[in-house]
Design an enzyme around this catalytic site. Structure first.
Site, PDB file in Angstrom:
ATOM      1  N   LYS A 269       0.845  -1.197   0.000  1.00  0.00           N
ATOM      2  CA  LYS A 269       0.000   0.000   0.000  1.00  0.00           C
ATOM      3  C   LYS A 269       0.880   1.246   0.000  1.00  0.00           C
ATOM      4  CE  LYS A 269      -3.870  -1.936   2.708  1.00  0.00           C
ATOM      5  NZ  LYS A 269      -4.928  -1.852   1.688  1.00  0.00           N
ATOM      6  N   ARG A 343      -9.759 -12.042   1.991  1.00  0.00           N
ATOM      7  CA  ARG A 343     -10.541 -13.149   1.426  1.00  0.00           C
ATOM      8  C   ARG A 343      -9.767 -14.469   1.503  1.00  0.00           C
ATOM      9  NH1 ARG A 343     -11.096  -9.926  -4.133  1.00  0.00           N
ATOM     10  NH2 ARG A 343     -11.007  -8.245  -2.592  1.00  0.00           N
TER      11      ARG A 343
HETATM   12  N1  BES Z   1      -8.013  -4.135   4.448  1.00  0.00           N
HETATM   13  C1  BES Z   1      -8.177  -3.753   3.105  1.00  0.00           C
HETATM   14  C2  BES Z   1      -9.515  -3.072   2.848  1.00  0.00           C
HETATM   15  C3  BES Z   1      -9.699  -1.720   3.468  1.00  0.00           C
HETATM   16  C4  BES Z   1      -9.317  -0.589   2.799  1.00  0.00           C
HETATM   17  C5  BES Z   1     -10.313  -1.603   4.689  1.00  0.00           C
HETATM   18  C6  BES Z   1      -9.514   0.647   3.346  1.00  0.00           C
HETATM   19  C7  BES Z   1     -10.539  -0.357   5.244  1.00  0.00           C
HETATM   20  C8  BES Z   1     -10.144   0.770   4.566  1.00  0.00           C
HETATM   21  C9  BES Z   1      -8.097  -4.971   2.198  1.00  0.00           C
HETATM   22  O1  BES Z   1      -7.266  -5.992   2.618  1.00  0.00           O
HETATM   23  C10 BES Z   1      -7.582  -4.509   0.884  1.00  0.00           C
HETATM   24  O2  BES Z   1      -6.469  -4.075   0.845  1.00  0.00           O
HETATM   25  N2  BES Z   1      -8.401  -4.608  -0.142  1.00  0.00           N
HETATM   26  C11 BES Z   1      -8.035  -4.185  -1.435  1.00  0.00           C
HETATM   27  C12 BES Z   1      -8.556  -5.200  -2.414  1.00  0.00           C
HETATM   28  C13 BES Z   1      -8.045  -5.027  -3.811  1.00  0.00           C
HETATM   29  C14 BES Z   1      -6.550  -5.285  -3.852  1.00  0.00           C
HETATM   30  C15 BES Z   1      -8.776  -5.980  -4.705  1.00  0.00           C
HETATM   31  C16 BES Z   1      -8.649  -2.818  -1.678  1.00  0.00           C
HETATM   32  O3  BES Z   1      -9.748  -2.561  -1.177  1.00  0.00           O
HETATM   33  O4  BES Z   1      -8.019  -2.007  -2.334  1.00  0.00           O
HETATM   34 MN    MN Z   2      -5.251  -5.690   1.990  1.00  0.00          MN
END
Ligand code: BES
Ligand code: MN
Ligand code: ZN
Length: 490
Positions: A269, A343
């Site tokens: 990230k 997931r």
């Molecule tokens: N934990 C995150 C989702 C999230 C993002 C929760 C912002 C709370 C606030 C999750 O693991 C994630 O990173 N999801 C990705 C999925 C994508 C790579 C398909 C996302 O939401 O960008």
């Molecule tokens: Mn994530």
């Protein structure tokens, strides 16, 4: 947490440091508030409301929701100070209005030692809502602050019954425990620590507890949890909790995402993107907190919980895009983005839970940024393979004031997830419908079990406090899960 009890003292008689009364829109006062206004001299009271302004910055106090103002009593009544909170339109006041008003009161009552809350006149369920809102609103995560804000320590809720206060305490305490767990700095509470601390609490509460460590996870074939945990020096765990009271009828399962920190892994990230990612265990925290509160509530139903705990880090052994996982039960997934890790761990836990054959199971997870984009920061999304189960959860959400909205499991989107090397891939290749495609991924692992998925990426966290929500972790879902389980038990 302040001590809270039921009381019969009305605002006008109270000797507390602070009495809290309410006004509805148009500064309409109930019997109790009108008595205080008269004792203070109606003119003086109304002049204060018109001139003093309100903490929400809206200027004149006229009884709108969120408004609050405090004035000295000048010895006209026994209490030292009077706080007035706004409830909004008189014909729309409900449990959630009161919960929020009590939360506002709690945040402005800091420093007053004893507080009498006399704001629930004539409203069904008022005692419980006011107590719960005040306890939730009193909360702030102060563990690492040198200067801690003052707190109210003796609170009395006029007109509440002892049972109402007891219920409010159980729900609020559980929520606060979930908040504390999530707010704790993530390096001090990796998967092992969360598992061990939760075990201690859960055992003390009377639950059966089992922790699967890496050899146990490997033996069970839980490669999703193991693989996500591989990039971290803090190894993953699966926490299993069982509540089985005598005379239990029915059986439900809870599954929580407990990513104790989500850096994204190798699909890392941005700095900004991971600022709040200690909150990625919020679903797991809600599950653990709710489970630990069950013995005190005593619903006659068996509940088993599985919380998948892992830290998603880009260490030398981290999972790589292109890797394939064989999940619990044998289905495989291709990892194309290591940031879609929730997931992957949930797949193992859901497949395991489905095998336990619950009547219904609910997972709760900060799963996708896409859900927060779709519904914003205050509303969670629910996706389910059973409309009845979905409706139960929507009804619970109404009762607890944790907003929830149904999203469709659009079957046509499943083909976006098909992989040429595994049964499914962990991303769809488009940002469109990201919360739905995540739900479709999970669906592959639940078989025919009644299942609902709560994506709480939005409401798990707040940047600044509002009514009974604190800054930081909100504990969203804890009360909702409890309400749902109690409802299932009948
Ligand atoms: N934990 C995150 C989702 C999230 C993002 C929760 C912002 C709370 C606030 C999750 O693991 C994630 O990173 N999801 C990705 C999925 C994508 C790579 C398909 C996302 O939401 O960008
Ligand atoms: Mn994530
Ligand atoms: Zn995550």
């Amino acid at each position: 947490m302040p001590t809270i009890k039921s009381g019969t003292t009305s605002a006008i008689e109270s000797k507390a440091d602070l009495v809290v009364i309410a006004a509805t829109k148009g500064t309409r006062l109930g019997v109790s508030a009108a008595a205080v206004a008269a004792a203070l001299d109606d003119q003086t009271f109304r002049t204060h409301l018109a001139r003093a302004g309100t903490a929400d910055g809206s200027g004149v106090f006229d009884g709108n929701q969120g408004q609050v103002t405090t004035m000295p009593s000048f010895g006209k009544i026994a209490a030292t100070a009077v706080m007035v909170v706004g409830l909004g339109a008189a014909d729309k006041v409900n449990a959630e209005t009161l919960r929020r008003a009590a939360g506002v009161a709690a945040r402005h009552a800091r420093g007053f030692g004893s507080v009498v809350l006399d704001i629930g006149e004539g409203i069904e369920g008022a005692g419980r809502a006011v107590a719960e809102g005040f306890l939730l609103g009193s909360y702030a995560f102060t563990r690492y602050l040198s200067a801690k804000p003052g707190a109210s320590n003796q609170v009395s809720v006029t007109g509440a019954s002892k049972e109402e206060i007891d219920q409010a305490k159980i729900y609020a305490e559980a929520t606060i425990w979930a908040r504390d767990l999530v707010n704790e700095p993530p390096s001090g509470r990796g998967p092992q620590v969360v598992a061990e601390q939760s075990k201690e609490r859960a055992v003390a509460a009377g639950l059966k507890v089992k922790i699967l460590d890496e050899p146990a996870l490997a033996k069970e074939g839980m490669d999703g949890i193991l693989t996500v945990g591989r990039g971290s020096t803090s190894p993953p765990r699966l926490l299993l909790l069982t509540y089985e009271p005598k005379g239990a009828k029915g059986f439900v399962g809870l599954v929580g995402k407990g990513i104790t920190f989500d850096s994204g892994g190798l699909s890392i990230k941005s700095g900004e993107g991971m600022e709040t990612m200690k909150m990625d265990c919020s679903g797991g925290a809600a599950v653990i907190a709710a489970m630990t509160a069950l013995p005190a509530l005593g619903p006659k139903i068996k509940v088993v919980a599985a919380v998948a705990l892992a830290e998603n880090m880009p260490g030398g052994d981290a999972v790589k895009p292109g890797d394939v996982i064989r999940h619990y039960g044998g289905r495989t997934s291709e990892v194309l983005n290591t940031d879609a890790e929730g997931r992957l761990v949930l797949a193992d836990a859901l497949a395991w839970m489905a095998e336990q054959k619950p009547d219904a199971m609910v997972d709760i997870a900060t799963l996708t940024g896409a859900m927060a984009v779709a519904l914003g920061g205050r509303v969670a999304g629910v996706l389910s393979n059973r409309p009845e189960l979905q409706n139960e959860l929507l009804a619970s959400s109404e009762r607890t004031g944790e907003p929830l909205w149904a999203m469709p499991l659009v079957h046509d989107y499943r083909k976006l997830m098909s992989s040429s090397v595994a049964d499914i891939k962990n991303i769809s290749g488009t940002r469109r419908g990201g919360a739905i495609t995540a739900g479709l991924f999970l669906r592959d692992f639940v078989g025919d079990t009644s299942w609902a998925h709560l994506d709480i990426a939005g409401p798990a966290w707040e940047d600044k406090p509002d009514h009974y929500l604190p800054a930081g972790a909100t504990g969203y879902g804890t009360r909702l899960l409890l309400d749902w389980i109690v409802g299932r038990a009948g």
